[in-house]
Design an enzyme around this catalytic site. Sequence first.
Site, short mmCIF file in Angstrom:
data_model
loop_
_atom_site.label_atom_id
_atom_site.label_comp_id
_atom_site.label_asym_id
_atom_site.label_seq_id
_atom_site.Cartn_x
_atom_site.Cartn_y
_atom_site.Cartn_z
N TRP A 1 -10.88 -9.78 -2.33
CA TRP A 1 -9.41 -9.77 -2.24
C TRP A 1 -8.97 -9.31 -0.88
O TRP A 1 -9.71 -8.78 -0.11
CB TRP A 1 -8.79 -8.84 -3.29
CG TRP A 1 -9.40 -7.48 -3.35
CD1 TRP A 1 -10.33 -7.05 -4.25
CD2 TRP A 1 -9.15 -6.37 -2.50
NE1 TRP A 1 -10.67 -5.76 -4.00
CE2 TRP A 1 -9.96 -5.30 -2.92
CE3 TRP A 1 -8.31 -6.17 -1.38
CZ2 TRP A 1 -9.99 -4.05 -2.28
CZ3 TRP A 1 -8.33 -4.94 -0.76
CH2 TRP A 1 -9.18 -3.89 -1.22
N HIS B 1 5.52 -3.14 5.75
CA HIS B 1 5.21 -4.36 4.98
C HIS B 1 6.48 -4.95 4.37
O HIS B 1 7.12 -4.28 3.57
CB HIS B 1 4.36 -4.08 3.77
CG HIS B 1 3.06 -3.42 4.03
ND1 HIS B 1 2.16 -3.20 3.02
CD2 HIS B 1 2.50 -2.94 5.15
CE1 HIS B 1 1.10 -2.60 3.52
NE2 HIS B 1 1.29 -2.42 4.82
N ARG C 1 4.97 -6.64 8.91
CA ARG C 1 3.95 -7.48 8.27
C ARG C 1 4.62 -8.28 7.18
O ARG C 1 5.36 -7.71 6.37
CB ARG C 1 2.86 -6.58 7.70
CG ARG C 1 1.71 -7.33 7.11
CD ARG C 1 0.75 -6.41 6.36
NE ARG C 1 1.04 -6.42 4.95
CZ ARG C 1 0.20 -5.97 4.00
NH1 ARG C 1 -0.97 -5.45 4.37
NH2 ARG C 1 0.51 -6.02 2.73
N ASP D 1 -1.61 -10.15 6.78
CA ASP D 1 -2.88 -9.63 6.28
C ASP D 1 -3.50 -10.64 5.32
O ASP D 1 -2.90 -10.99 4.29
CB ASP D 1 -2.60 -8.30 5.54
CG ASP D 1 -3.86 -7.52 5.23
OD1 ASP D 1 -4.96 -8.09 5.36
OD2 ASP D 1 -3.73 -6.34 4.85
N HIS E 1 -6.35 -10.04 3.80
CA HIS E 1 -7.07 -9.25 2.79
C HIS E 1 -8.47 -9.79 2.51
O HIS E 1 -8.87 -9.91 1.34
CB HIS E 1 -6.26 -9.18 1.50
CG HIS E 1 -5.04 -8.31 1.60
ND1 HIS E 1 -5.10 -6.97 1.83
CD2 HIS E 1 -3.72 -8.61 1.50
CE1 HIS E 1 -3.89 -6.47 1.86
NE2 HIS E 1 -3.03 -7.44 1.69
N ASP F 1 -1.64 4.75 0.30
CA ASP F 1 -2.74 5.56 -0.24
C ASP F 1 -3.38 6.47 0.81
O ASP F 1 -4.28 7.23 0.49
CB ASP F 1 -3.79 4.68 -0.91
CG ASP F 1 -4.26 3.51 -0.05
OD1 ASP F 1 -3.43 2.64 0.25
OD2 ASP F 1 -5.44 3.49 0.32
N TYR G 1 -2.44 -10.45 -4.37
CA TYR G 1 -2.61 -9.13 -3.78
C TYR G 1 -1.84 -9.07 -2.45
O TYR G 1 -1.83 -10.03 -1.69
CB TYR G 1 -4.09 -8.85 -3.52
CG TYR G 1 -4.34 -7.44 -3.07
CD1 TYR G 1 -4.38 -6.40 -4.00
CD2 TYR G 1 -4.49 -7.13 -1.72
CE1 TYR G 1 -4.57 -5.10 -3.60
CE2 TYR G 1 -4.68 -5.83 -1.32
CZ TYR G 1 -4.73 -4.82 -2.26
OH TYR G 1 -4.91 -3.52 -1.87
N GLU H 1 0.12 1.36 11.36
CA GLU H 1 0.75 0.95 10.09
C GLU H 1 1.45 2.16 9.48
O GLU H 1 0.92 3.26 9.48
CB GLU H 1 -0.33 0.42 9.13
CG GLU H 1 0.22 -0.06 7.81
CD GLU H 1 -0.88 -0.62 6.91
OE1 GLU H 1 -2.07 -0.49 7.25
OE2 GLU H 1 -0.53 -1.18 5.86
N GLU I 1 -9.99 -1.64 8.17
CA GLU I 1 -9.50 -0.60 7.26
C GLU I 1 -10.56 -0.15 6.27
O GLU I 1 -10.49 0.96 5.75
CB GLU I 1 -8.23 -1.05 6.52
CG GLU I 1 -8.44 -2.20 5.57
CD GLU I 1 -7.14 -2.66 4.91
OE1 GLU I 1 -6.14 -2.82 5.61
OE2 GLU I 1 -7.16 -2.88 3.68
N ARG J 1 -8.91 -1.30 13.19
CA ARG J 1 -7.99 -0.66 12.22
C ARG J 1 -8.59 0.53 11.48
O ARG J 1 -8.10 0.93 10.43
CB ARG J 1 -7.53 -1.71 11.19
CG ARG J 1 -6.43 -2.56 11.76
CD ARG J 1 -5.93 -3.61 10.81
NE ARG J 1 -5.67 -3.20 9.45
CZ ARG J 1 -4.68 -2.39 9.07
NH1 ARG J 1 -3.87 -1.88 9.97
NH2 ARG J 1 -4.52 -2.10 7.80
N ASN K 1 -8.89 5.31 -2.40
CA ASN K 1 -8.10 4.65 -3.45
C ASN K 1 -8.97 4.10 -4.59
O ASN K 1 -9.87 3.30 -4.35
CB ASN K 1 -7.30 3.50 -2.80
CG ASN K 1 -6.10 3.10 -3.60
OD1 ASN K 1 -5.87 3.61 -4.69
ND2 ASN K 1 -5.31 2.18 -3.05
N GLU L 1 -4.79 -10.13 10.15
CA GLU L 1 -5.65 -9.02 9.73
C GLU L 1 -6.67 -9.43 8.68
O GLU L 1 -6.36 -10.23 7.79
CB GLU L 1 -4.74 -7.92 9.17
CG GLU L 1 -5.46 -6.75 8.59
CD GLU L 1 -4.47 -5.75 7.99
OE1 GLU L 1 -3.30 -5.73 8.42
OE2 GLU L 1 -4.88 -5.00 7.09
N HIS M 1 -5.01 1.78 9.93
CA HIS M 1 -4.55 1.60 8.56
C HIS M 1 -3.60 2.76 8.19
O HIS M 1 -3.89 3.91 8.50
CB HIS M 1 -5.79 1.64 7.65
CG HIS M 1 -5.56 1.28 6.23
ND1 HIS M 1 -6.43 1.68 5.25
CD2 HIS M 1 -4.60 0.55 5.63
CE1 HIS M 1 -6.01 1.21 4.08
NE2 HIS M 1 -4.91 0.51 4.28
#
Length: 402
Positions: A402, A122, A147, A210, A212, A316, A159, A339, A262, A283, A37, A236, A312
């Site tokens: 992030w 999600h 999630r 999550d 992040h 994407d 995010y 996921e 991930e 993950r 990504n 996560e 993950h």
Amino acid sequence: MKIADAKVIVCSPGRNFATLKLLTEDGISGLGDATLNGRELAVASYLSDHVIPLLIGRDARRIEDLWQYLYQGAYWRCGPVTMAAISAVDTALWDIKGKSLNVPVYQLFGGASRESVLVYGHASGPDIEETVKAVADYRKLGYKAIRAQSGIPGLPSTYGVGKGKMHYEPADNDIPTENVWSSELYLNSVPPLFERLRKEFGQELHLLHDVHHRLTPIEAARLGKDLEPYHLFWLEDPVPGELQQSFRLIRQHTTTPLAVGEVFNSIYDCQQLIQEQLIDYIRTSVVHAGGISHLRKIASLAELHHVRTGSHGATDLSPVCMAAALHFDLSIHNFGIQEYMRHTEDTDRVFPHSYSFSDGMMHPGEAPGLGVDIDETLAAKFPYRRAYLPINRKLDGTMHSW
Ligand code: CS2
Ligand code: MG
């Protein structure tokens, strides 16, 4: 069974995907996802300029040897670009192997260990009540695991909180969007969200969250502790994952299950996490951690240490990766959860597939190989569009994870 031809197809049916297609001299084709990504063209070039010339004329049946040839032969090991490229080759070779033997790929790994695979989606919203509604929508679709992410009062954007209802696409601009971050505001906002969700939906629904990678270890420890009454399935990416031993500190303080991986590329990124039982779920994904072959090695190490998988599967990761993940998930013993974020209709039309979702569970289907194809004519109608993931800054402007 020699590899006669290979090409990389880059398309953007809703978002960018890079796909490797291999063709053997017997006319069998295989697909591998190579999408990274925000850096898609780097992997496309790595494959076209440096890997494809090495593949032509090689025996497609020698999957492990070809993996080692590309991994050890490059001299420069690991890293997301290299490992996404190796993943694509590995995945395409398993697809070819399955098709040549006329069996779905999971049959090559000892067959199914379960009837179907538990997945999570999600749900997010700008505030708690909107997130509650989004969770209710996912439940209506049959999801048993969801999630939940919510906007943070006092911050303009965050995010992980999607803009649409059912789709979630974080790579949204041709220069990165900037989010604003405050750990203090975030830490105050998450426990009330899960208190509300448990009140609304009871104990049975699996709830995930999550972080992040945005907290320090002691902040993550506090969050894990604060969330204990709400029995999360997992928390996560509580901290940036580079320093594996930092999970010791979180672990000392909380019984909330932890998931990470991930952004990992190889078994060496999670070796300590797994061996010291510092996490509950690993993950790593087919596309970013060396393909099905390497993921199976990570799963075997994890199985020894009572760690389960939770690959993950955001938007994407292409349908080719999704199919590969489901064959992997169905076959390994220590599967935890997968996921599953839905792709756009255009993406599903470009990548027709045999996998299916029903009642919160998924199955890869019984088609030989991975059970996924690419419509190249249609793909050509969706050319690449540069798009970046957002970045994150603290309230005072400092760059933040992030
Ligand atoms: C997320 C993703 O799915 C997840 O758990 O962390 O949104 C992730 O940030 C993107 O896939 C990055 O490409
Ligand atoms: Mg994540």
